[in-house]
Scaffold this motif. Structure first.
Motif, PDB file in Angstrom:
ATOM      1  N   CYS A  81     -11.043  22.628  -2.443  1.00  0.00           N
ATOM      2  CA  CYS A  81     -10.486  22.409  -3.526  1.00  0.00           C
ATOM      3  C   CYS A  81     -10.525  23.574  -4.456  1.00  0.00           C
ATOM      4  O   CYS A  81      -9.673  23.994  -5.216  1.00  0.00           O
ATOM      5  CB  CYS A  81     -10.483  21.329  -4.401  1.00  0.00           C
ATOM      6  N   GLN A  82     -11.452  24.489  -4.119  1.00  0.00           N
ATOM      7  CA  GLN A  82     -11.888  25.895  -4.877  1.00  0.00           C
ATOM      8  C   GLN A  82     -11.080  26.980  -4.333  1.00  0.00           C
ATOM      9  O   GLN A  82     -10.970  27.981  -5.359  1.00  0.00           O
ATOM     10  CB  GLN A  82     -13.273  26.041  -4.868  1.00  0.00           C
TER      11      GLN A  82
ATOM     12  N   ASN B 284      -5.298  18.958  -5.214  1.00  0.00           N
ATOM     13  CA  ASN B 284      -5.395  18.144  -6.496  1.00  0.00           C
ATOM     14  C   ASN B 284      -6.548  16.925  -6.134  1.00  0.00           C
ATOM     15  O   ASN B 284      -7.354  16.376  -6.994  1.00  0.00           O
ATOM     16  CB  ASN B 284      -4.094  17.805  -7.093  1.00  0.00           C
TER      17      ASN B 284
ATOM     18  N   LYS C  12      -9.749  17.943  -5.510  1.00  0.00           N
ATOM     19  CA  LYS C  12     -10.329  18.237  -6.875  1.00  0.00           C
ATOM     20  C   LYS C  12     -10.999  17.021  -7.657  1.00  0.00           C
ATOM     21  O   LYS C  12     -12.042  17.037  -8.091  1.00  0.00           O
ATOM     22  CB  LYS C  12      -9.744  19.169  -7.734  1.00  0.00           C
TER      23      LYS C  12
ATOM     24  N   TRP D 197     -13.938  15.440  -6.164  1.00  0.00           N
ATOM     25  CA  TRP D 197     -15.071  16.278  -6.215  1.00  0.00           C
ATOM     26  C   TRP D 197     -15.663  15.996  -7.632  1.00  0.00           C
ATOM     27  O   TRP D 197     -16.816  15.849  -7.985  1.00  0.00           O
ATOM     28  CB  TRP D 197     -14.716  17.690  -5.877  1.00  0.00           C
ATOM     29  N   THR D 198     -14.763  15.990  -8.604  1.00  0.00           N
ATOM     30  CA  THR D 198     -15.093  15.860  -9.995  1.00  0.00           C
ATOM     31  C   THR D 198     -15.921  14.601 -10.273  1.00  0.00           C
ATOM     32  O   THR D 198     -16.752  14.367 -10.793  1.00  0.00           O
ATOM     33  CB  THR D 198     -13.672  15.795 -11.087  1.00  0.00           C
TER      34      THR D 198
END
Length: 113
Positions: free
Chosen positions: A72-73, A103, A106, A109-110
């Motif tokens: 996602c980076q 998305n 991400k 991951w958050t």
């Protein structure tokens, strides 16, 4: 455009991308990465360091069950070709397209970090 197209069958990702983040960052100009049909079992988390990556094709790798969330980076990744057999991200998320898939990873991951 700088790309890498792997044509030899049955290689592991160790033969294609170094596993350490610092070594992968040396490939920061890599834009296109085709790894289809190579019986990959995993991708290194360092794939998230490929900041110029726009196309990643990991289709036809039946032993590959998930994509590292660090992907996602890759902010400018616009084409992600995968197999529908992946466990992560879920098939229904992948079917929504590359941006929705990134998305989702991400957000995941958050919440995990």
């Amino acid at each position: 455009r700088i790309g890498l197209f792997l044509v030899q069958d049955n290689l592991t990702i160790d033969h294609v991308l170094p596993l350490s983040r610092s070594q992968v960052s040396n490939l920061c100009a890599l834009q296109l990465l085709w790894l289809q049909n190579n019986h990959l079992r995993s991708l290194p988390t360092g794939v998230g360091c490929l900041s110029s990556l726009t196309i990643l094709d990991i289709s036809d790798n039946p032993k590959l069950s998930e994509i590292p969330v660090e992907l996602c980076q890759c902010a400018i990744l616009n084409t992600l070709n995968t197999d529908p057999l992946l466990h992560f991200p879920p098939r229904d998320v992948i079917s929504l397209g590359t941006q929705r898939c990134l998305n989702y990873m991400k957000d995941f991951w958050t919440h995990v970090s």
